[in-house]
Enzyme design. Structure first.
Site, PDB file in Angstrom:
ATOM      1  N   LYS A   1      -3.180  13.394 -73.323  1.00  0.00           N
ATOM      2  CA  LYS A   1      -1.793  13.120 -73.695  1.00  0.00           C
ATOM      3  C   LYS A   1      -1.803  12.274 -74.973  1.00  0.00           C
ATOM      4  O   LYS A   1      -2.335  11.157 -74.981  1.00  0.00           O
ATOM      5  CB  LYS A   1      -1.080  12.385 -72.566  1.00  0.00           C
ATOM      6  CG  LYS A   1      -0.943  13.217 -71.301  1.00  0.00           C
ATOM      7  CD  LYS A   1      -0.389  12.402 -70.142  1.00  0.00           C
ATOM      8  CE  LYS A   1       1.020  11.935 -70.393  1.00  0.00           C
ATOM      9  NZ  LYS A   1       1.551  11.152 -69.248  1.00  0.00           N
TER      10      LYS A   1
ATOM     11  N   ARG B   1       2.256  -4.096 -69.740  1.00  0.00           N
ATOM     12  CA  ARG B   1       3.565  -4.694 -69.472  1.00  0.00           C
ATOM     13  C   ARG B   1       3.496  -6.210 -69.625  1.00  0.00           C
ATOM     14  O   ARG B   1       2.442  -6.812 -69.405  1.00  0.00           O
ATOM     15  CB  ARG B   1       4.041  -4.349 -68.052  1.00  0.00           C
ATOM     16  CG  ARG B   1       4.210  -2.856 -67.811  1.00  0.00           C
ATOM     17  CD  ARG B   1       4.737  -2.569 -66.409  1.00  0.00           C
ATOM     18  NE  ARG B   1       4.797  -1.138 -66.133  1.00  0.00           N
ATOM     19  CZ  ARG B   1       5.805  -0.352 -66.502  1.00  0.00           C
ATOM     20  NH1 ARG B   1       6.841  -0.877 -67.134  1.00  0.00           N
ATOM     21  NH2 ARG B   1       5.790   0.935 -66.234  1.00  0.00           N
TER      22      ARG B   1
ATOM     23  N   ARG C   1       3.461  19.372 -62.062  1.00  0.00           N
ATOM     24  CA  ARG C   1       2.827  18.113 -62.497  1.00  0.00           C
ATOM     25  C   ARG C   1       2.989  17.063 -61.417  1.00  0.00           C
ATOM     26  O   ARG C   1       4.093  16.798 -60.944  1.00  0.00           O
ATOM     27  CB  ARG C   1       3.448  17.625 -63.803  1.00  0.00           C
ATOM     28  CG  ARG C   1       3.016  16.223 -64.237  1.00  0.00           C
ATOM     29  CD  ARG C   1       3.654  15.862 -65.558  1.00  0.00           C
ATOM     30  NE  ARG C   1       3.409  14.475 -65.946  1.00  0.00           N
ATOM     31  CZ  ARG C   1       4.314  13.505 -65.936  1.00  0.00           C
ATOM     32  NH1 ARG C   1       5.564  13.762 -65.535  1.00  0.00           N
ATOM     33  NH2 ARG C   1       3.997  12.287 -66.305  1.00  0.00           N
TER      34      ARG C   1
ATOM     35  N   THR D   1       8.796  15.585 -72.711  1.00  0.00           N
ATOM     36  CA  THR D   1       9.659  14.413 -72.808  1.00  0.00           C
ATOM     37  C   THR D   1      11.037  14.720 -73.381  1.00  0.00           C
ATOM     38  O   THR D   1      11.172  15.223 -74.497  1.00  0.00           O
ATOM     39  CB  THR D   1       9.026  13.275 -73.639  1.00  0.00           C
ATOM     40  OG1 THR D   1       7.660  13.117 -73.278  1.00  0.00           O
ATOM     41  CG2 THR D   1       9.765  11.972 -73.381  1.00  0.00           C
TER      42      THR D   1
END
Length: 577
Positions: free
Chosen positions: A294, A144, A104, A354
């Site tokens: 995803k 953010r 990846r 994850t």
């Protein structure tokens, strides 16, 4: 259920059906193969046909212990993220040897430096004569907050405090407000919606909104500092999942990778099918890369939306990081199982990602809970498991990959797992067939036959990869040797559980029609020898195909063959006098 008209040939049925005198018998010999002469992993050297004993046959096999032999002892695939800890050619090679099937490339930190890493992967692919997948992961809309001043780089917020988020990026944040430079987010937020900051460490709830701002109430005590990410579990933001950075990175993949192809392109924070369709439009036929969504948003895993998303993409990643922030923690294991089941229903590969071995970023050994987490993903029926920081930035990247592989091997050799495989019940998923499912019916029949005959492998001929993927969703418990004329298809299939691809020279398919099936079976058998799937002349392989070849959706042939040769059965070979 409509009966499938399959051609089932056992042993020497083809040879015995020929007219003429009774066949003579001799011991097994190696088959003759004519393969292309492209890159090394795409080729197999021809072998002369000669009479040998069974002992000679075993001695003639390639030596065990090389990379091909070792890798056919696991089903679930491994994805490893490359980063500062694994950027060197030496470490990338070590990760491959330790078990990595797909590398990846995380484009969150730029795309240009990933070109050299991809070149290294391709060189390792050629060195070991083994296809390797490359997955390019676009960052997506990672939101953010703005900046706090250097004199007060963070603020402590207490439960019940009022706190404002606005568009004033020039004003540094303080104890009362901070900028949130995403007007589309402020517009989409409604009173009562939650905002989770810093991976869920701080939760606030919208109390009021106005032009260019929202006022919130702090729900727990926590610190907040510059550039912390935020998640919106209750809000669908009506904007593209592709940011300007993603578009720029995608263009570099398409135009600037200088002949190095990626096999999968992943898009982050997908909310709806339109996000994946936009990615497809932007690629516009310039790449054969498969597209992977995803799933990190609660809205994306609602049953109807999940079905629609899996339908429009080629694969799915269960991205449990942000998904675990936006969903209740107790929901994540259930959502993981639901995503895997839907992917298997539609025959699409699914990665579980994850924090699988998170502690190995700093420790040479995982926690027992992490080992159980990896095992659970395998029992759930995933196609691949992924390492992120463990292989990209950790102290023990090679050990992390090796540990993951040991866990895969241990689970897949456990009696419980074997029993579930035999019952076609991994993850509680049982395949459903309908009146138009010739491909699925053939796959299920071949898988059941392989189990009954204790076959060493399934041999699938595929031009698009779909036949191999439909077989992979059954988790048959034996290697699926997927023979294809396409290098792109071969590399993309490295993500599918149990599937090990090999390239077939298109000239084999273009031969005289009456001998095409025979020649393709010869080629497949030779590849099975090369990859050490068979060790005895009596070892059996169950082969499937669609006749005539290159007919989309055609699935109508099964043949059982022995390692000794196409005219062999029970350790003896039959030839016309």
């Amino acid at each position: 259920m409509r009966l499938l008209a399959s051609i089932v040939l056992f042993g020497n049925a083809a040879a015995l059906s020929r007219p003429g005198p009774r066949a003579s018998v001799r011991t097994p010999s190696r088959t003759t193969l004519h393969m292309n002469t492209g890159p090394s992993w795409l080729t197999t050297a021809p072998t002369a046909q000669e009479s040998v004993t069974a002992t000679d046959f075993l001695h003639s096999l390639p030596a065990a212990g090389d990379i091909s032999d070792a890798r056919f002892r696991k089903g679930v695939k491994q994805v490893s993220t490359l980063g500062p800890a694994s950027a060197s050619p030496e470490m990338i090679e070590k990760l491959f040897l330790a078990g990595t099937d797909v590398f990846r490339m995380n484009l969150s930190h730029g795309a240009e430096d990933k070109l050299e890493a991809s070149r290294i992967v391709r060189s390792i692919e050629a060195k070991y004569d083994h296809p390797i997948g490359i997955l390019a992961d676009l960052q997506g809309p990672k939101h953010r907050v703005g900046m706090f001043p250097e004199s007060a780089p963070k603020v402590f917020l207490e439960r019940g405090d009022k706190y404002r988020f606005d568009l004033d990026v020039d004003a540094p944040g303080d104890g009362r407000r901070v900028s949130l430079p995403h007007p589309e987010v402020l517009e989409a937020l409604n009173v009562g919606d939650a905002i989770l900051l810093d991976d869920g460490k701080l939760r606030v709830e919208v109390e009021a909104k106005g032009p260019g701002f929202v006022d919130t109430v702090v729900q727990n005590d926590a610190w907040l500092s510059s550039r912390k990410g935020f998640n919106l579990p209750d809000t669908v933001v009506p904007c593209s999942a592709m940011t300007p950075k993603d578009i720029e990175d995608l263009e570099f993949l398409m135009e600037g990778f200088q002949g190095v192809t990626v096999d999968w392109i992943a898009l982050s924070f997908v909310q709806r099918p339109e996000d994946m369709l936009e990615l497809k439009r932007r690629i516009n036929g310039r790449s054969n890369a498969k597209l992977l969504a995803k799933l990190e948003k609660p809205q994306a895993v609602e049953p109807a939306m999940l079905r629609a998303l899996v339908d429009v993409c080629d694969g799915i990643m269960v991205a449990r990081g942000d998904l675990g922030v936006e969903c209740a923690p107790e929901d994540v294991p259930i959502v993981q199982k639901e995503i895997i089941e839907e992917c298997r229903r539609q025959g699409k590969p699914v990665i579980v990602a994850t924090q699988m071995l998170e502690s190995m970023i700093d420790s040479p050994a995982p926690t027992r809970a992490e080992c159980s987490d990896v095992a659970t993903a395998i029992f759930d029926g995933c196609d691949a498991i992924m390492l992120s920081g463990e292989s990209a930035a950790g102290k023990y990247p090679e050990e992390s990959v090796a540990m993951q592989r040991r866990l895969v091997e241990r689970v897949e050799t456990a009696p419980r797992h074997k029993a579930l495989v035999k019952e076609h019940a991994i993850g509680g998923f049982r395949p459903e067939l309908d009146d138009d499912s010739d491909l699925d019916a053939l796959a299920l029949a071949a898988s059941s036959l392989a189990s009954s005959l204790d076959a060493k492998a399934l041999l699938v001929f595929t031009t698009t990869g779909s036949a191999a993927q439909r077989m992979a969703r059954l988790k048959p418990g034996v290697p699926i040797l997927a023979v294809t004329p396409s290098p792109d298809v071969a590399r993309a299939l490295t993500l599918s559980a149990y599937v090990y691809p090999a390239l077939l020279d298109p000239a084999v398919v273009a031969t005289e029609r009456s001998s095409t099936f025979y020649k393709m079976l010869e080629a497949g058998l030779a590849l099975a020898h090369k990859k050490h799937l068979v060790n005895d002349p009596r070892d059996r392989i169950v082969a499937t195909a669609g006749l005539p070849f290159n007919t989309p959706g055609c699935a109508n042939a099964i043949r059982v063959i022995e390692a000794g040769g196409l005219d062999c059965w029970g350790g003896q070979c039959f030839y016309d006098s």
